[in-house]
Design a protein around this motif. Sequence first.
Motif, mmCIF file in Angstrom:
data_model
loop_
_atom_site.group_PDB
_atom_site.id
_atom_site.type_symbol
_atom_site.label_atom_id
_atom_site.label_comp_id
_atom_site.label_asym_id
_atom_site.label_seq_id
_atom_site.Cartn_x
_atom_site.Cartn_y
_atom_site.Cartn_z
ATOM 1 N N VAL A 96 42.257 -14.871 -30.866
ATOM 2 C CA VAL A 96 41.443 -14.061 -29.953
ATOM 3 C C VAL A 96 39.997 -14.552 -29.942
ATOM 4 N N LEU A 97 39.444 -14.821 -31.132
ATOM 5 C CA LEU A 97 38.063 -15.287 -31.227
ATOM 6 C C LEU A 97 37.888 -16.638 -30.531
ATOM 7 N N ASN A 98 38.832 -17.547 -30.738
ATOM 8 C CA ASN A 98 38.695 -18.898 -30.214
ATOM 9 C C ASN A 98 38.970 -19.008 -28.732
ATOM 10 N N TRP A 99 39.963 -18.284 -28.245
ATOM 11 C CA TRP A 99 40.415 -18.536 -26.885
ATOM 12 C C TRP A 99 40.114 -17.409 -25.899
ATOM 13 N N VAL A 100 39.568 -16.295 -26.386
ATOM 14 C CA VAL A 100 39.154 -15.214 -25.488
ATOM 15 C C VAL A 100 37.641 -14.994 -25.598
ATOM 16 N N LEU A 101 37.184 -14.639 -26.807
ATOM 17 C CA LEU A 101 35.782 -14.274 -26.972
ATOM 18 C C LEU A 101 34.841 -15.475 -26.916
ATOM 19 N N GLY A 102 35.207 -16.584 -27.571
ATOM 20 C CA GLY A 102 34.327 -17.747 -27.623
ATOM 21 C C GLY A 102 33.991 -18.305 -26.247
ATOM 22 N N PRO A 103 34.979 -18.674 -25.437
ATOM 23 C CA PRO A 103 34.673 -19.178 -24.087
ATOM 24 C C PRO A 103 33.929 -18.163 -23.224
ATOM 25 N N ALA A 104 34.291 -16.868 -23.341
ATOM 26 C CA ALA A 104 33.617 -15.844 -22.533
ATOM 27 C C ALA A 104 32.155 -15.710 -22.936
ATOM 28 N N LEU A 105 31.881 -15.774 -24.241
ATOM 29 C CA LEU A 105 30.494 -15.668 -24.708
ATOM 30 C C LEU A 105 29.663 -16.850 -24.219
ATOM 31 N N MET A 106 30.216 -18.062 -24.302
ATOM 32 C CA MET A 106 29.454 -19.228 -23.850
ATOM 33 C C MET A 106 29.228 -19.174 -22.336
ATOM 34 N N PHE A 107 30.215 -18.740 -21.591
ATOM 35 C CA PHE A 107 30.068 -18.585 -20.135
ATOM 36 C C PHE A 107 28.914 -17.630 -19.829
ATOM 37 N N ALA A 108 28.886 -16.484 -20.528
ATOM 38 C CA ALA A 108 27.842 -15.491 -20.280
ATOM 39 C C ALA A 108 26.467 -16.033 -20.649
ATOM 40 N N LEU A 109 26.351 -16.677 -21.798
ATOM 41 C CA LEU A 109 25.065 -17.213 -22.240
ATOM 42 C C LEU A 109 24.573 -18.318 -21.302
ATOM 43 N N ALA A 110 25.498 -19.186 -20.853
ATOM 44 C CA ALA A 110 25.106 -20.279 -19.964
ATOM 45 C C ALA A 110 24.543 -19.745 -18.651
ATOM 46 N N TRP A 111 25.176 -18.726 -18.089
ATOM 47 C CA TRP A 111 24.695 -18.181 -16.823
ATOM 48 C C TRP A 111 23.432 -17.343 -17.004
ATOM 49 N N VAL A 127 31.570 -27.127 -23.516
ATOM 50 C CA VAL A 127 31.462 -27.067 -24.981
ATOM 51 C C VAL A 127 32.159 -25.812 -25.507
ATOM 52 N N GLY A 128 31.956 -24.685 -24.823
ATOM 53 C CA GLY A 128 32.579 -23.437 -25.262
ATOM 54 C C GLY A 128 34.092 -23.452 -25.188
ATOM 55 N N LEU A 129 34.639 -24.267 -24.284
ATOM 56 C CA LEU A 129 36.095 -24.350 -24.140
ATOM 57 C C LEU A 129 36.729 -25.281 -25.162
ATOM 58 N N ALA A 130 35.935 -26.189 -25.734
ATOM 59 C CA ALA A 130 36.467 -27.181 -26.682
ATOM 60 C C ALA A 130 36.394 -26.605 -28.080
ATOM 61 N N ARG A 131 37.522 -26.103 -28.562
ATOM 62 C CA ARG A 131 37.533 -25.411 -29.849
ATOM 63 C C ARG A 131 37.631 -26.404 -31.005
#
Length: 362
Positions: A96-111, A127-131
Motif C-alpha cells: 500500500v505504501l509503495n504502490w498507492v501512497l508513495g506515487p500519490a504523494l509525489m504527484f501531489a507534491l510535484a503539482w 521518480v515517485g513511480l520507480a520504487r
Amino acid sequence: MTATAPAPSPRPVAGRLSTLDRFLPLWILAAMAAGLGLGRLLPGLGDALSKVTVTGVSLPIALGLLVMMYPVLAKVRYDRLGTVTRDRRLLVPSLVLNWVLGPALMFALAWLLLPDLPEYRTGLIIVGLARCIAMVIIWNDLAHGDREAAAVLVAVNSVFQVLAFAVLGWFYLTVLPGWLGLPTTGLEVSMWEIARNVLIFLGIPLAAGYLTRRVGERRKGRAWYENRFLPRIGPFALYGLLFTIVILFALQGNAITGRPWDVVRIALPLLIYFAVMWAGSYALGRAIGLSYERTTTLAFTAAGNNFELAIAVAIATFGVTSGQALAGVVGPLIEVPVLVALVYVSLALRRRSSTEVPPTRR
C-alpha cells in the motif's frame, strides 16, 4: 524488595559502527565534492562516461550499483525468507505504501510545488513511480533492519514494478491530470524495458548473493561464511556506493552547478517526500506492532526509490538534456544524504527502544 543493579548504559550509536560506517556522511560529502571536481576539471568526462550504457544508465554507475548490492545480498539468510512472506502485517502495508501512497504523494507534491515547471514536475512523478530495488538495501543494512525482509520486499516491488510502472505512468501523467482539468503528458515505456532493468540491477546481484551463500556454506560451513567471508566483502558495499556517487556527480556536475535554483526547486518536494514517507511508514510499523528491525525495513523500502529506472525512462522518453532527466538525476542526489541522515535517526530510535524499561508489574 531486593534492589537490582542498574543495567549498563548502552554504547553510543556511533560507537557501535565501524570507522567506515561512523563517518559515512563525511565520505559521502567527499564523494560528492570529488565528483563535482572531476566534472569541472575534465569537461569531456561526462560525455565519455555516458557513451556506454546499460538500459540507459552509464556503465560505471551500473557497475557501482552491482558492487554495492552484492555484499548485502550475500548476507541474506535465504532459508529464513519463508517467515517474511507469511507476515501479512509487513507485506500488505508495504504494498500500500509503495504502490498507492508513495506515487500519490509525489504527484501531489510535484503539482503543488512545481505548477509552473512541467518538465521537472513530470520527472518527479516518474521518480515517485520507480520504487526501491537498489540503494535501499544499503540503508536498511546500515540501520540494522531485517535483511531477509528487505530482500523479500525488494523482490516484491520488482515484480510490481514490471507489471505496474507503465500503467501507473499512464494514470498519473495522462488520466488523473485529465480528470482534474490539468495538462497531460505521455509516457512511452515498455514492460520489457522495465523488466530488463530489474533483471540487471536486482537479478544479477541477487543470484550472485544466493549462489555465494549456498556454495560457501556447503564447502566451508556457515560459521566460516558468516565470520570470515562476509566481513571481508562487507566494506565493498560502501565502496560501491561512494564510487556511484562520484560518477553521478561527475556526470551531472555542470547541470547541478549551472542551474542551482532549478535544483533547489526540484529538491524541495523530494525532501518533503522522503521525510513524510519514512516517518509515516516508521510510525505505521510501530503502530501495528512490528519489531524495530521490520519497522525500519518497512520505512526504508517505502521511502527509497529506483533512481536508475527513473533516469533511464526519463532519458529514453524525453532526452538526456531534458528537464525530466535532470529531475531524475537530482532524485538520488537528494535521497542519498537524506536517507543517510535517516539511518542515524533509526539507530537513535533503536538505542532508545533498547533502553526503555517496561513498567513494573504489581
